[in-house]
Design a protein around this motif. Structure first.
Motif: not given
Lengths: 331, 331
Positions: A318-324, B248-254, B273-280
């Motif tokens: 919770p202290d270091r959410p990914e990408f944020l 934070a939720i925009l990964r794994d093909g979101f 940036r969003l594509e870089g972390q795995g969003a579609r």
């Protein structure tokens, strides 16, 4: 779990941070600035904020509209930073809200508001920040150092600080009394169990949060935290608005968190209707009513706890959410 | 598919509905009311709307803030209908937007605005509705009868009508010229293929829509339609704001739908940036630029078509989404 996260410690500091606003120095500032607002008689308020702070501004929007009867507009920072619009803000108050005060687009918008004739005011935890420098008046959130990426005590102190200003602006003794009681009530609220909510947050990947009026900013804040802490796709809707379209997805066990008291006008009807079409509706922990502007904030305290615990159970930090990052320097 | 839905027919009527606003009678009204706004010099605008109409109001909010420099506030109807606040709206314009004009809470808010001293104005497709009766001035959307539950041509005419008012208010010849070209441009836009988007909408159960400034109201409208037509849990975010938490939720093909031109300031960076972390990330069909207030509306036309087609492919009836009614009578 034995390790304590920074976020959990900062949640536990919410009552102490709220109590700090009762000290003589911040009270002197709230009284002086609030009474000045009363003399100005603003025709409108513009809020300058992003993310969690924008949700705090939404809480203040309802409180100001209901108490002072003047419209409050959250102006998109891009209006100044990208599009360079000239604003006309005679007898308008521009209220900045920011934990760090470092986002360039907020600074640009605050400067544009000042150039447009607005009375400028910033609530910030960083009184030497660029946003503080761009406003004529600065009020310290007094939240103390906040290290977790997910803001908690700075969020609650943003709302409380704005309400203190409003209480002096309007000469509202009832609101002042409620605000003096807020630290103890927040402590009580933190002790409430939110186990059913925590359980749901550990296993769902989707959530709709509903609330109304003064609770809408809190619903938006809960949805944002569910996304950043737990990776849940969450969205917030007015409990009236939800029936205008979003309700089409609320079936087949779709989890809905209803904030507020079911006794509120219309909320129980909405819950019944959503359950009737197959949604799974959870209610937030019930708090002892204190004031309609504060009750949603009391409900938020145990919900923050549930979100933090669910994030850990999901294997997230919770202290270091990914990408944020703690500070997002948007243009 | 050989059967044509009412919704598809109404999408196809968008250009004709837009052209109807160029007729002498509506133009006379827009000119008279718009010039009156110019003489009043509003200090602020309050919008009174729900659902899709509130998204049209968001489009107008950005256009008015950027063009006239006055703040625009969407006031929650509950402020009047539930909480009974007294409003102070001297030299403020209250702008109602509603297809049917029949929601009781909008009528209550419009009355409260009028009592508070606002200049009241309603854009509606039902000029004999209660909301029209509550406002001093009524402008007909001229969208023609709309039968599908999902509003389309009344949405586009809501935005266009508000922009016509603004064009006369500001004496903006460039905006007037763009509005005169809008029907033909909407016809061109309807012919654009949105096949990749339609494909995605047939199979996903989650979607984030991003846009900025004048496109934000369109993003909210697309998210709402994805929920009500396709049963997709969809939410809309500013392409700047999305980096403050929702990312934070925009990964794994979101799947993410990016509206606007990638050349816009910051949008391509956000997409990267969003594509870089795995969003579609999907982009909306590219339209030939006409005017910054109109380009998002041009992009919406083929997206409406993709939403309607995807709903049918998913086995849903776009004309009668489950649990929804054409008119929602909220308190």
């Amino acid at each position: 779990m034995t390790a304590t996260t920074m976020m959990r410690r900062e949640i536990d500091e919410i009552p102490a941070a709220a109590a700090r606003l009762l000290d003589a120095a911040p009270q002197d500032r709230f009284r002086a600035v609030g009474r000045a607002l009363g003399r100005i008689g603003p025709r409108a308020v513009v809020t300058v904020a992003r993310g969690s702070s924008d949700h705090a501004a939404t809480c203040l929007k309802y409180a100001i509209e209901l108490s002072a009867g003047v419209p409050v507009s959250s102006v998109g920072p891009s209006v100044a930073s990208i599009y360079g619009a000239a604003l006309h803000l005679d007898r308008v108050v521009a209220l900045g809200v920011s934990q760090s005060g470092r986002s360039g687009d907020l600074v640009a918008l605050m400067r544009a508001c000042r150039q447009g004739g607005a009375q400028t005011l910033t609530l910030t935890n960083s009184v030497d920040s660029p946003l503080a420098g761009a406003a004529a008046t600065v009020l310290d959130l007094c939240a103390g150092p906040e290290h977790a990426v997910a803001a908690t005590k700075s969020f609650t102190n943003s709302v409380l600080s704005g309400l203190w200003l409003l209480a002096y602006w309007r000469g509202d003794d009832g609101l002042q009394a409620a605000l003096r009681a807020a630290p103890d009530r927040l402590q009580d609220a933190l002790a409430l169990t939110a186990a059913p909510l925590r359980e749901e947050l550990t296993r769902t990947d989707r959530l709709v949060v509903i609330a109304r009026g003064p609770g809408l900013g809190i619903a938006a804040e809960v949805a944002l935290k569910a996304m950043e802490l737990c990776g849940i796709h969450a969205s917030a809707h007015s409990s009236a608005e939800v029936l205008h379209g979003p309700s089409a997805i609320l079936r087949d066990g779709f989890p809905v968190l209803a904030l507020g008291e079911p006794a509120e006008a219309g909320l129980q009807d909405t819950i019944d209707r959503l359950e009737g079409q197959g949604a799974r509706v959870l209610t937030a922990p019930a708090v002892t009513p204190l004031h309609r502007f504060l009750d949603p904030l009391l409900q938020l305290a145990p919900v923050y706890g549930a979100l933090e615990a669910a994030a850990r159970i999901r294997g997230r930090n919770p202290d270091r959410p990914e990408f944020l990052a703690k500070e997002t320097l948007t243009v």
